[in-house]
Design a protein around this motif. Structure first.
Motif, mmCIF file in Angstrom:
data_model
loop_
_atom_site.group_PDB
_atom_site.id
_atom_site.type_symbol
_atom_site.label_atom_id
_atom_site.label_comp_id
_atom_site.label_asym_id
_atom_site.label_seq_id
_atom_site.Cartn_x
_atom_site.Cartn_y
_atom_site.Cartn_z
ATOM 1 N N PRO A 32 0.701 -1.339 0.040
ATOM 2 C CA PRO A 32 -0.109 -0.022 0.018
ATOM 3 C C PRO A 32 0.876 1.374 0.157
ATOM 4 O O PRO A 32 1.943 1.229 0.621
ATOM 5 C CB PRO A 32 -0.835 -0.316 1.317
ATOM 6 C CG PRO A 32 -0.735 -1.354 1.594
ATOM 7 C CD PRO A 32 0.522 -2.005 1.433
ATOM 8 N N ASN A 41 -9.587 1.767 -1.163
ATOM 9 C CA ASN A 41 -8.972 0.697 -1.649
ATOM 10 C C ASN A 41 -7.371 1.214 -1.482
ATOM 11 O O ASN A 41 -7.332 2.406 -2.117
ATOM 12 C CB ASN A 41 -9.117 0.294 -2.765
ATOM 13 C CG ASN A 41 -8.757 -1.187 -3.335
ATOM 14 O OD1 ASN A 41 -9.245 -2.061 -2.933
ATOM 15 N ND2 ASN A 41 -7.479 -0.993 -3.770
ATOM 16 N N ASN A 42 -6.613 0.445 -1.063
ATOM 17 C CA ASN A 42 -5.305 0.845 -1.238
ATOM 18 C C ASN A 42 -4.205 -0.629 -1.225
ATOM 19 O O ASN A 42 -3.658 -1.111 -0.401
ATOM 20 C CB ASN A 42 -4.807 1.355 0.028
ATOM 21 C CG ASN A 42 -3.301 2.103 0.150
ATOM 22 O OD1 ASN A 42 -2.594 2.023 -0.897
ATOM 23 N ND2 ASN A 42 -2.659 2.555 1.066
ATOM 24 N N GLN A 43 -4.425 -1.401 -2.230
ATOM 25 C CA GLN A 43 -3.968 -2.643 -2.496
ATOM 26 C C GLN A 43 -3.814 -2.850 -3.835
ATOM 27 O O GLN A 43 -4.272 -2.158 -4.792
ATOM 28 C CB GLN A 43 -4.655 -3.668 -1.696
ATOM 29 C CG GLN A 43 -6.190 -3.631 -2.111
ATOM 30 C CD GLN A 43 -6.889 -4.894 -1.704
ATOM 31 O OE1 GLN A 43 -6.453 -6.027 -1.348
ATOM 32 N NE2 GLN A 43 -8.055 -4.644 -1.206
ATOM 33 N N ASP A 62 -1.934 -2.284 -6.322
ATOM 34 C CA ASP A 62 -1.614 -1.014 -6.982
ATOM 35 C C ASP A 62 -2.756 -0.285 -7.598
ATOM 36 O O ASP A 62 -2.906 0.294 -8.645
ATOM 37 C CB ASP A 62 -0.623 -1.361 -8.355
ATOM 38 C CG ASP A 62 0.915 -1.693 -7.858
ATOM 39 O OD1 ASP A 62 1.070 -1.083 -6.881
ATOM 40 O OD2 ASP A 62 1.370 -2.307 -8.517
ATOM 41 N N LEU A 87 -5.291 2.811 -5.919
ATOM 42 C CA LEU A 87 -5.652 3.584 -4.850
ATOM 43 C C LEU A 87 -6.762 4.150 -5.194
ATOM 44 O O LEU A 87 -7.076 4.867 -6.278
ATOM 45 C CB LEU A 87 -4.608 4.719 -4.668
ATOM 46 C CG LEU A 87 -5.116 5.841 -3.652
ATOM 47 C CD1 LEU A 87 -4.949 5.193 -2.162
ATOM 48 C CD2 LEU A 87 -3.967 6.962 -3.771
ATOM 49 N N ASP A 146 -12.069 -2.949 -2.600
ATOM 50 C CA ASP A 146 -11.477 -4.584 -2.545
ATOM 51 C C ASP A 146 -12.272 -5.279 -3.722
ATOM 52 O O ASP A 146 -11.844 -4.744 -4.906
ATOM 53 C CB ASP A 146 -12.213 -5.300 -1.221
ATOM 54 C CG ASP A 146 -11.571 -6.400 -1.162
ATOM 55 O OD1 ASP A 146 -10.521 -6.877 -1.799
ATOM 56 O OD2 ASP A 146 -12.004 -7.421 -0.400
#
Length: 205
Positions: free
Chosen positions: A6, A73-75, A77, A79, A160
């Motif tokens: 992240p 969302n921060n997963q 690649d 954001l 997600d």
């Protein structure tokens, strides 16, 4: 296997008094400083645009102004975040809140719009609209007018394994209902998702 960490997020505060405070995110610690600068400048620009739209030429009548953000969302690649801004004008019947979201594809180093999530030529507007119509009926959502279809540039964020389509206050429902949010599983859209963009990445187990 590539590991995608992240991005770092720092909260920035701007204030012009106890009733006028805005919190917004600043990305930090990225290896690609040019991309980091692009994301941060986009966030600042969007935040200022929201404030300008809500205060307009009546900034002297603003009693309360409160802004904050949510990281959706921060997963992988991807954001995706939302900027929420509430403004109350003197003698207004009630305050108004605006939510605007930004989604960035860190692999391709760009901001993505709704149309960018799907295969070229796919009728994503029709597909998403039909799924929303089902939810409106199942959830018995009160409408101001019959819902026909989303805009091609409808507000959205990624959370997600879901695409969240949403509408502003008064856009399709009465004010009292709040913000109509419609979560749509990536698997319900799998036949039209571009595998090389954020939603495609989310669909992989």
């Amino acid at each position: 296997m590539a590991i995608n960490f992240p991005v770092g997020i720092k909260t920035v505060t701007i204030s012009s008094g106890p009733t006028k405070v805005v919190y917004y995110p600043r990305v930090k610690g990225m290896q690609n400083k040019q991309l980091q600068q692009f994301i941060n400048s986009t966030i600042v620009r969007q935040n200022q645009q929201i404030i300008n739209e809500q205060t307009g030429n009546m900034d002297t009548t603003v009693v309360d102004l409160y802004g904050y953000y949510e990281i959706k969302n921060n997963q992988r690649d991807v954001l995706s975040l939302s900027l929420n801004n509430y403004v109350y004008h003197y003698h207004a019947a009630h305050g108004m809140t605006v939510i605007k979201s930004l989604t960035f594809d860190l692999q391709k180093r760009r901001q993505v719009e709704l149309k960018d999530l799907f295969k070229p030529g796919s009728d994503y507007v029709k597909k998403i609209s039909e799924l929303i119509k089902v939810q409106i009926k199942e959830r018995d959502i009160p409408l101001l007018v019959d819902f026909k279809a989303i805009r091609p540039d409808q507000d959205f964020y990624i959370a997600d394994k879901a695409l969240i389509i949403y509408f502003q206050l008064y856009e399709i429902t009465p004010y009292a209902y709040g913000f109509p949010m419609f979560p749509i599983s990536v698997y319900a859209l799998q036949d039209i998702i571009d595998e090389n963009v954020p939603l495609g990445r989310m669909a992989v187990n």
